[in-house]
Design an enzyme around this catalytic site. Structure first.
Site, mmCIF file in Angstrom:
data_model
loop_
_atom_site.group_PDB
_atom_site.id
_atom_site.type_symbol
_atom_site.label_atom_id
_atom_site.label_comp_id
_atom_site.label_asym_id
_atom_site.label_seq_id
_atom_site.Cartn_x
_atom_site.Cartn_y
_atom_site.Cartn_z
ATOM 1 N N ARG A 131 -3.303 17.591 29.656
ATOM 2 C CA ARG A 131 -3.251 16.979 30.980
ATOM 3 C C ARG A 131 -3.180 18.038 32.086
ATOM 4 O O ARG A 131 -3.206 17.700 33.266
ATOM 5 C CB ARG A 131 -2.028 16.059 31.104
ATOM 6 C CG ARG A 131 -2.223 14.735 30.409
ATOM 7 C CD ARG A 131 -0.988 13.873 30.570
ATOM 8 N NE ARG A 131 -1.252 12.537 30.084
ATOM 9 C CZ ARG A 131 -1.830 11.580 30.801
ATOM 10 N NH1 ARG A 131 -2.207 11.830 32.037
ATOM 11 N NH2 ARG A 131 -2.046 10.392 30.303
ATOM 12 N N GLY A 154 4.464 10.666 28.607
ATOM 13 C CA GLY A 154 4.534 9.936 29.871
ATOM 14 C C GLY A 154 5.821 10.071 30.647
ATOM 15 O O GLY A 154 6.229 9.132 31.335
ATOM 16 N N GLU A 155 6.478 11.227 30.591
ATOM 17 C CA GLU A 155 7.752 11.367 31.302
ATOM 18 C C GLU A 155 7.562 11.228 32.811
ATOM 19 O O GLU A 155 8.399 10.663 33.504
ATOM 20 C CB GLU A 155 8.410 12.711 30.988
ATOM 21 C CG GLU A 155 9.772 12.853 31.647
ATOM 22 C CD GLU A 155 10.631 13.927 31.016
ATOM 23 O OE1 GLU A 155 11.596 14.345 31.669
ATOM 24 O OE2 GLU A 155 10.344 14.327 29.871
ATOM 25 N N GLN A 181 -1.433 3.225 33.248
ATOM 26 C CA GLN A 181 -1.494 3.764 31.889
ATOM 27 C C GLN A 181 -0.114 3.679 31.267
ATOM 28 O O GLN A 181 0.853 4.230 31.808
ATOM 29 C CB GLN A 181 -1.970 5.214 31.895
ATOM 30 C CG GLN A 181 -2.113 5.801 30.500
ATOM 31 C CD GLN A 181 -2.569 7.260 30.541
ATOM 32 O OE1 GLN A 181 -2.638 7.845 31.603
ATOM 33 N NE2 GLN A 181 -2.850 7.823 29.394
#
Length: 302
Positions: A133, A95-96, A78
């Site tokens: 998330r 997205g770290e 992803q």
């Protein structure tokens, strides 16, 4: 090899984004001008700076390593999301964890969705992405909720609809920010659960919260036991009086039988007769006395 995996993945993902331009050429990221709308690109990890408004502050090193090993094997499944800055630089939006794992895997490029984002949208997107998330600890989640309410002027009902959670759940999570610092640290470290933390809020003062929090950790108290302790401390529940031993109901026959057996075996005999069962206790002094009594009960039995 890993970069090739990323490129193949990127070309397939490009079709998933509206107004998306797929460009994996080395020159595509060098200029300051960016195509309108979102587009896919493999960019150098060194060109990405962290999001200063990232609500998540704690990352599990083991999870990062596990993801890193997966990236080495199959590539990043992803892409991250970044926004363009000047000078061929980018700022991370989402997205770290994936970025950290990619760096740990030793890769120099990472697949990314380049999306022009305003400052206000950047913060909101980062908050919502992390909340949805379920990667935040309870306190980070509470801080994210509070920031969304304060900075964007939305109500708890609107936030609940957006992230698919109930309004009371959001309200109870935000209340965790009222805990004293020492207790918050235990919650952030995972030593205390959110259930323990919510129960502690029922106490009136900081010292009581800190004292009970230490007891929870030391004794491994359950959430239910914590709730009961808080209720007793606040006086909402009266402690149950300690039950003393039930008085024994004497059976006249027990004395008669005990006296007869004591005379027969020449030792102390206790007889108890209950409603459903009873017992006979014959005392003896040493093994020789035991043999004597057994010989009386059953000659030849030793």
């Amino acid at each position: 090899m890993a970069a090739q995996k990323h490129t193949g993945l990127g070309r397939g993902l490009g079709e998933l984004f509206q107004n998306t331009t797929v460009d994996a050429s080395p020159e595509a990221h060098l200029g300051d001008s960016m195509p309108k709308g979102s587009h896919f690109l493999e960019i150098p990890v060194e060109s990405i700076r962290a999001n200063p408004q990232q609500p998540r502050t704690i990352f599990d090193p083991e999870q990062i390593t596990e993801l890193s090993e997966s990236i080495k094997e199959v590539g990043l499944l992803q892409p991250i999301v970044v926004r363009p800055l000047s000078g061929g630089k980018y700022e991370l939006v989402m997205g770290e964890r994936r970025l950290r794992a990619t760096k740990e895997a030793g890769l120099t490029v990472i697949p990314a969705i380049i999306r022009p984002t305003e400052e206000e949208d950047l913060l909101r997107d980062a908050l919502l992405e992390n909340i949805q998330r379920v990667q935040l600890n309870p306190l980070e989640e509470a801080a994210a909720y509070q920031q969304l309410l304060s900075d964007f002027g939305c109500t708890q009902e609107e936030l609940a609809t957006r992230i698919k959670k109930s309004r009371p759940q959001i309200s109870n999570t935000i209340r965790l920010l009222r805990l004293p610092t020492s207790v918050q640290k235990r919650v952030a470290a995972g030593v205390l659960s959110a259930g323990h933390a919510r129960a502690l809020l029922g106490l009136e003062d900081t010292e009581s919260m800190e004292r009970l929090a230490a007891k929870i950790v030391a004794e491994g108290m359950s959430v239910r036991a914590t709730e009961e302790a808080v209720a007793l401390s606040s006086g909402t529940v009266q402690p149950k009086p300690a039950r003393g031993p039930r008085p024994k109901v004497e059976n006249p026959r027990a004395h008669t039988v005990a006296a007869a057996l004591s005379d027969k075996y020449d030792t102390r005999v206790v007889v108890e007769i209950g409603a459903k069962k009873g017992k006979i206790v014959i005392e003896f002094a040493g093994e020789e006395d035991l043999d004597r009594i057994l010989n009386v009960i059953e000659p030849g039995l030793e």
